[in-house]
Design a protein around this motif. Structure first.
Motif, PDB file in Angstrom:
ATOM      1  N   ARG A 513      93.377  61.474  25.352  1.00 66.09           N
ATOM      2  CA  ARG A 513      93.637  62.918  25.447  1.00 66.09           C
ATOM      3  C   ARG A 513      94.326  63.438  24.177  1.00 66.09           C
ATOM      4  N   LYS A 514      93.846  63.009  23.014  1.00 63.01           N
ATOM      5  CA  LYS A 514      94.506  63.341  21.752  1.00 63.01           C
ATOM      6  C   LYS A 514      93.602  64.141  20.817  1.00 63.01           C
ATOM      7  N   LEU A 515      94.222  65.065  20.095  1.00 64.14           N
ATOM      8  CA  LEU A 515      93.548  65.803  19.028  1.00 64.14           C
ATOM      9  C   LEU A 515      94.549  65.933  17.879  1.00 64.14           C
ATOM     10  N   GLU A 516      94.341  65.126  16.843  1.00 65.08           N
ATOM     11  CA  GLU A 516      95.343  65.033  15.781  1.00 65.08           C
ATOM     12  C   GLU A 516      94.748  65.415  14.429  1.00 65.08           C
ATOM     13  N   LEU A 517      95.494  66.239  13.693  1.00 67.42           N
ATOM     14  CA  LEU A 517      95.155  66.546  12.312  1.00 67.42           C
ATOM     15  C   LEU A 517      95.894  65.523  11.438  1.00 67.42           C
ATOM     16  N   LEU A 518      95.140  64.689  10.720  1.00 69.78           N
ATOM     17  CA  LEU A 518      95.749  63.561  10.006  1.00 69.78           C
ATOM     18  C   LEU A 518      96.219  63.994   8.611  1.00 69.78           C
ATOM     19  N   VAL A 519      97.140  64.925   8.620  1.00 69.75           N
ATOM     20  CA  VAL A 519      97.736  65.431   7.376  1.00 69.75           C
ATOM     21  C   VAL A 519      99.242  65.281   7.551  1.00 69.75           C
ATOM     22  N   ASP A 520      99.935  64.792   6.503  1.00 73.55           N
ATOM     23  CA  ASP A 520     101.353  64.509   6.727  1.00 73.55           C
ATOM     24  C   ASP A 520     102.159  65.795   6.902  1.00 73.55           C
ATOM     25  N   GLU A 521     103.288  65.643   7.565  1.00 75.68           N
ATOM     26  CA  GLU A 521     104.074  66.802   7.992  1.00 75.68           C
ATOM     27  C   GLU A 521     104.559  67.633   6.794  1.00 75.68           C
ATOM     28  N   ALA A 522     104.878  66.982   5.671  1.00 74.79           N
ATOM     29  CA  ALA A 522     105.359  67.732   4.496  1.00 74.79           C
ATOM     30  C   ALA A 522     104.258  68.671   3.988  1.00 74.79           C
ATOM     31  N   GLU A 523     103.031  68.159   3.943  1.00 72.16           N
ATOM     32  CA  GLU A 523     101.916  68.989   3.486  1.00 72.16           C
ATOM     33  C   GLU A 523     101.648  70.129   4.483  1.00 72.16           C
ATOM     34  N   LEU A 524     101.745  69.812   5.781  1.00 77.99           N
ATOM     35  CA  LEU A 524     101.537  70.862   6.787  1.00 77.99           C
ATOM     36  C   LEU A 524     102.610  71.945   6.661  1.00 77.99           C
ATOM     37  N   ALA A 525     103.852  71.527   6.383  1.00 75.42           N
ATOM     38  CA  ALA A 525     104.942  72.501   6.233  1.00 75.42           C
ATOM     39  C   ALA A 525     104.677  73.389   5.018  1.00 75.42           C
ATOM     40  N   ARG A 526     104.151  72.767   3.951  1.00 72.44           N
ATOM     41  CA  ARG A 526     103.836  73.553   2.752  1.00 72.44           C
ATOM     42  C   ARG A 526     102.737  74.578   3.071  1.00 72.44           C
ATOM     43  N   ARG A 527     101.706  74.119   3.769  1.00 69.41           N
ATOM     44  CA  ARG A 527     100.608  75.041   4.129  1.00 69.41           C
ATOM     45  C   ARG A 527     101.101  76.152   5.056  1.00 69.41           C
ATOM     46  N   ARG A 528     102.007  75.764   5.960  1.00 73.05           N
ATOM     47  CA  ARG A 528     102.501  76.752   6.932  1.00 73.05           C
ATOM     48  C   ARG A 528     103.243  77.873   6.219  1.00 73.05           C
ATOM     49  N   SER A 529     104.072  77.502   5.251  1.00 73.96           N
ATOM     50  CA  SER A 529     104.846  78.549   4.572  1.00 73.96           C
ATOM     51  C   SER A 529     103.958  79.400   3.668  1.00 73.96           C
ATOM     52  N   ALA A 530     102.837  78.838   3.215  1.00 69.10           N
ATOM     53  CA  ALA A 530     101.928  79.621   2.351  1.00 69.10           C
ATOM     54  C   ALA A 530     100.912  80.419   3.162  1.00 69.10           C
ATOM     55  N   HIS A 531     100.861  80.153   4.483  1.00 68.17           N
ATOM     56  CA  HIS A 531      99.807  80.769   5.304  1.00 68.17           C
ATOM     57  C   HIS A 531     100.043  82.265   5.497  1.00 68.17           C
ATOM     58  N   ARG A 532      99.005  83.049   5.314  1.00 72.93           N
ATOM     59  CA  ARG A 532      99.059  84.491   5.586  1.00 72.93           C
ATOM     60  C   ARG A 532      98.021  84.795   6.659  1.00 72.93           C
ATOM     61  N   PRO A 533      98.414  85.562   7.714  1.00 69.74           N
ATOM     62  CA  PRO A 533      97.429  85.867   8.760  1.00 69.74           C
ATOM     63  C   PRO A 533      96.230  86.610   8.172  1.00 69.74           C
ATOM     64  N   ARG A 534      95.074  86.311   8.713  1.00 66.46           N
ATOM     65  CA  ARG A 534      93.847  86.952   8.253  1.00 66.46           C
ATOM     66  C   ARG A 534      93.785  88.379   8.798  1.00 66.46           C
ATOM     67  N   GLU A 535      93.256  89.296   7.992  1.00 66.19           N
ATOM     68  CA  GLU A 535      93.024  90.661   8.477  1.00 66.19           C
ATOM     69  C   GLU A 535      92.048  90.625   9.636  1.00 66.19           C
ATOM     70  N   VAL A 536      92.401  91.267  10.741  1.00 63.57           N
ATOM     71  CA  VAL A 536      91.485  91.201  11.877  1.00 63.57           C
ATOM     72  C   VAL A 536      90.347  92.193  11.702  1.00 63.57           C
ATOM     73  N   ASP A 537      89.278  91.926  12.420  1.00 67.63           N
ATOM     74  CA  ASP A 537      88.099  92.775  12.418  1.00 67.63           C
ATOM     75  C   ASP A 537      88.496  94.204  12.747  1.00 67.63           C
ATOM     76  N   SER A 538      87.912  95.173  12.032  1.00 69.21           N
ATOM     77  CA  SER A 538      88.343  96.560  12.190  1.00 69.21           C
ATOM     78  C   SER A 538      88.155  97.068  13.621  1.00 69.21           C
ATOM     79  N   LYS A 539      87.163  96.516  14.334  1.00 64.87           N
ATOM     80  CA  LYS A 539      86.901  96.990  15.695  1.00 64.87           C
ATOM     81  C   LYS A 539      88.141  96.842  16.580  1.00 64.87           C
ATOM     82  N   LEU A 540      88.901  95.766  16.335  1.00 65.01           N
ATOM     83  CA  LEU A 540      90.089  95.552  17.155  1.00 65.01           C
ATOM     84  C   LEU A 540      91.381  95.704  16.367  1.00 65.01           C
ATOM     85  N   ARG A 541      91.317  96.301  15.156  1.00 71.63           N
ATOM     86  CA  ARG A 541      92.579  96.465  14.452  1.00 71.63           C
ATOM     87  C   ARG A 541      93.487  97.376  15.281  1.00 71.63           C
TER      88      ARG A 541
END
Ligand code: FES
Length: 570
Positions: A513-541
Motif C-alpha cells: 500500500r505504498k506510493l513513494e517519490l524516490l527523491v531525497d528530502e533535502a531536494e524535495l524541500a528545495r523544490r517546495r520552497s521554489a514551487h509557485r502555484p499554477r494559474e488556474v483555468d480562467s473558467k474557474l478563476r
C-alpha cells in the motif's frame, strides 16, 4: 384541513400572518384543480431530474407517474418538482463541479416546499450522491429511486455497452486497429436505450451502495431502466414514502456509521467505482460521520470481489439483475455485514435478508468461497507522494504492474497532456509512470475523470495496453488500468505531486500500500520552497458566482470534495 403541522401547513411562506399564508397557498394550489380532500393528505415530494440533456434519466416521466400511483394508493398526495439535472457528458468543465450545487438545490427545495417525505429520482453518476447529500442535510424522510441501467447493444455480433466498451473501442481507434467507419458504427450501439451506464461504473456502483445503505427498497438497484420491474419499484417507492412520512423515518436513522460500513463492503465486493468512495464520504459528512480511508483498506483486505461485471469482469447490469441483484449479493455477504441497521421499509437489513427469495444457480454473483478477486476492488495507498492517501482499483488492472519502480513522465496540466501525449518525440517507454499534475478539486478543472491517461500513441500502436498512471484526478468507474488516482493533497494546493519532475523515480507497491517519490528530502524541500502555484483555468478563476464559491470551499478527495460549510460537525 387537519390542524397538525403537516402537508400543506408545513413551512408557510412568511407574511407575518400564518392563517393568511395558508389561505393564500391553498388558493393558489386550487388553481391547479386540487380539492380540500387532496390538500388534507400527507404530501410526498418527488424530485424530478428529467432533462433533455440527460438521457440517463430518459424514463423519468414514467417513473414519476408510477411513484405518484404508489403515493395515492397509500393515501398520500404526490407533488413532483424539478431540480438541477447533471449528465456526465453534458456538464462543463465536469459534472463533479456541479454535484455540490445540485445537493444545495435539493436540500433547499426540500426545505422550502411543503412535504412530509420525498422520493429522490436520479441515476447518472453525480445525481444520486447529490440527492442523498441534500436529503441528508434536509433531514426529511427520504427514499432513493434510481432510473436503472440502459440495455446493452450489439456491434458486429459483439455485445457492447457504455462505457467500458466506449473506452475500449476508442483505444482501438487510437491504436489504428479499427477505422473511422467502424468507430462511427459502434457509436450507434454503445448506448442501446435510455438509462444509466450498463457496467459497474459510478452510476451502478451508487445504486448498489445506496441499496446497501438502506436508503432504497430491497432489489431496487438493478432493474434496467426500460423494464416492468423498474416501474414496479417506482410504485412501491411511492407507497413506502407515505409510510416513512407517517413513521418519521429520517435519513439519519437509516444512514448510521454501520450502514456506511455495509455500503463500503458492497462497493468493494462489486468492484465498484473509486468515485463511490468520494460520494459516500460526502454523504456521510452531511451526517457528521467520518469515513476513514484506512478503515476502507482494512475492509478491503477481507472483502472479496464477487460480482463479475465490467470493467473488473465480464457481464453487464442486466445480467446482474437476472442473477438476483443486490438481495443475492447481500445474502452472500451476510457474514460480513451489520444486520441490525434500519432500511426504508422500517425493517432491518437482517429481516429483509431473512425474507428474500432463495438463490439459484447463476454465474454473475459468485460465492465467498469462489470470488472473482480475493480482496476488495480498491486499495488505499500512502507514502510521501500521497500523505493523505490515493486509490488504485486493483480489480480492474493488470497485477503485473502492481510492484514496480518507474521513471516519471510528467504532464503539468490537462492542456499539457493534450498537447504532448501523442507527440512522436515524447520521451516515454512502457515501463515509465505517466504523472498528471493539477487535475484535483482546486485545479481549475474541478477534478475531472482524467486519471485514465491515454497510452501515448507511439506505445499503443506498438501494442502497449496498460501502464502505471498517477494523478490527483478521478477516473470513470467504467475504466480499466493500473491507475493511481485521488492523490492527496492535490498539486494545485502544493501537495507533493506538484514537486514531481521528469525523470524522478517513483515506487508503487500495491501489496505494501505504498506510493513513494524516490527523491531525497533535502531536494524535495528545495523544490517546495521554489514551487509557485499554477494559474488556474480562467473558467474557474472565479471572480464571482458559483465558481467563486466552489474554489473557496471545495475540500480534498478524502473529505468527499464537499464544501466545507455544508458538512455537519462530527
Ligand atoms: Fe450517465 Fe454513465 S453517463 S450513468
Amino acid at each position: 384541513m387537519s390542524s397538525d403541522n403537516k402537508g400543506m401547513r408545513k413551512g408557510l411562506t412568511s407574511y407575518g400572518d400564518s392563517g393568511f399564508s395558508l389561505f393564500l397557498r391553498k388558493a393558489f394550489i386550487k388553481g391547479a384543480g386540487y380539492t380540500d380532500d387532496a390538500l388534507d393528505r400527507r404530501i410526498v415530494g418527488i424530485v424530478d431530474t428529467g432533462s433533455a440533456y440527460n438521457p440517463c434519466h430518459g424514463n423519468s416521466a414514467q417513473l414519476i407517474e408510477a411513484v405518484k400511483r404508489g403515493v395515492m394508493l397509500s393515501g398520500g398526495l404526490p407533488m413532483d418538482f424539478p431540480v438541477i439535472s447533471i449528465h456526465e457528458s453534458f456538464a462543463s468543465p465536469t459534472s463533479m463541479f456541479l454535484r455540490n450545487l445540485m445537493s444545495m438545490d435539493v436540500e433547499e427545495m426540500i426545505r422550502a416546499q411543503p412535504m412530509d417525505a420525498v422520493v429522490l429520482i436520479g441515476g447518472c453518476d453525480k445525481t444520486v450522491p447529490a440527492l442523498l447529500m441534500g436529503a441528508a442535510s434536509a433531514g426529511l424522510p427520504a427514499i432513493q429511486l434510481v432510473t436503472g441501467a440502459m440495455l446493452t447493444g450489439s456491434h458486429d455480433g459483439v455485445r457492447v455497452g457504455a462505457c467500458t466498451d466506449c473506452r475500449r473501442y476508442w483505444a482501438r481507434f487510437r491504436a489504428q486497429e479499427i477505422d473511422e467507419d467502424e468507430v462511427a458504427r459502434v457509436n450507434n450501439q454503445l448506448v442501446a436505450s435510455v438509462g444509466t451506464c450498463s457496467v459497474m461504473g459510478t452510476a451502478s456502483t451508487m445504486a448498489c451502495v445506496v441499496e446497501a445503505l438502506g436508503m432504497m427498497l430491497p432489489g431496487g438497484a438493478s432493474p434496467p431502466a426500460v423494464t416492468a420491474d423498474r416501474i414496479r419499484i417506482a410504485e412501491r417507492s411511492g407507497a413506502t414514502a407515505v409510510a416513512m412520512a407517517n413513521s418519521q423515518l429520517t435519513p439519519a436513522r437509516i444512514m448510521s456509521a454501520e450502514a456506511f460500513e455495509n455500503a463500503l463492503r458492497v462497493l468493494l465486493a462489486i468492484g465498484g467505482s473509486t468515485n463511490g468512495i468520494i460520494h459516500l464520504t460526502a454523504i456521510a459528512g452531511r451526517l457528521g460521520i467520518k469515513l476513514d480511508l484506512d478503515r476502507l483498506d482494512a475492509l478491503g483486505r477481507d472483502t472479496p470481489v464477487l460480482v463479475d461485471l465490467k470493467p473488473s469482469g465480464l457481464y453487464y447490469m442486466e445480467d446482474f439483475h437476472k442473477a438476483g441483484g443486490m438481495p443475492a449479493l447481500l445474502r452472500e455477504l451476510r457474514p460480513l455485514l451489520h444486520l441490525d441497521v434500519l432500511t426504508v421499509t422500517g425493517r432491518t437489513l437482517g429481516e429483509e435478508l431473512d425474507g428474500a427469495v432463495a438463490g439459484f444457480p447463476q454465474e454473475v454473483i459468485r460465492t465467498l468461497a469462489h470470488p472473482i478477486y480475493p480482496q476488495g476492488g480498491i486499495a488505499v495507498l500512502r507514502g510521501n507522494l500521497a500523505p493523505a492517501g490515493a486509490l488504485i482499483k486493483q480489480s480492474a488492472a493488470d497485477p503485473k504492474l502492481f510492484e514496480r519502480e518507474g521513471r516519471a513522465v510528467v504532464f503539468e496540466s490537462l492542456d499539457d497532456l493534450a498537447a504532448r501525449i501523442d507527440a512522436p518525440d515524447l520521451d516515454v517507454t512502457a515501463d515509465d509512470f505517466l504523472v498528471l499534475q493539477n487535475a484535483g478539486p482546486k485545479s481549475g478543472y474541478a477534478m475531472p475523470e482524467a486519471g485514465y491517461l491515454p497510452i501515448p500513441t507511439k506505445l499503443s500502436r506498438a501494442g502497449v495496453k496498460d501502464m502505471v498512471r498517477i494523478s490527483d484526478a478521478r477516473m470513470s468507474g467504467t475504466a480499466f488500468g493500473a491507475i493511481v488516482l485521488h492523490v492527496s493533497p492535490e498539486a494545485a494546493i502544493g501537495g507533493p505531486l506538484a514537486l514531481v519532475k521528469n525523470g524522478d523515480r517513483i515506487r508503487l507497491s500495491v501489496s505494501a500500500r505504498k506510493l513513494e517519490l524516490l527523491v531525497d528530502e533535502a531536494e524535495l524541500a528545495r523544490r517546495r520552497s521554489a514551487h509557485r502555484p499554477r494559474e488556474v483555468d480562467s473558467k474557474l478563476r472565479a471572480e464571482r458566482g458559483y465558481a467563486k464559491l466552489y474554489m473557496q470551499s471545495v475540500l480534498q478527495a478524502e473529505d468527499g470534495c464537499d464544501f466545507d460549510f455544508l458538512r455537519k460537525a462530527s
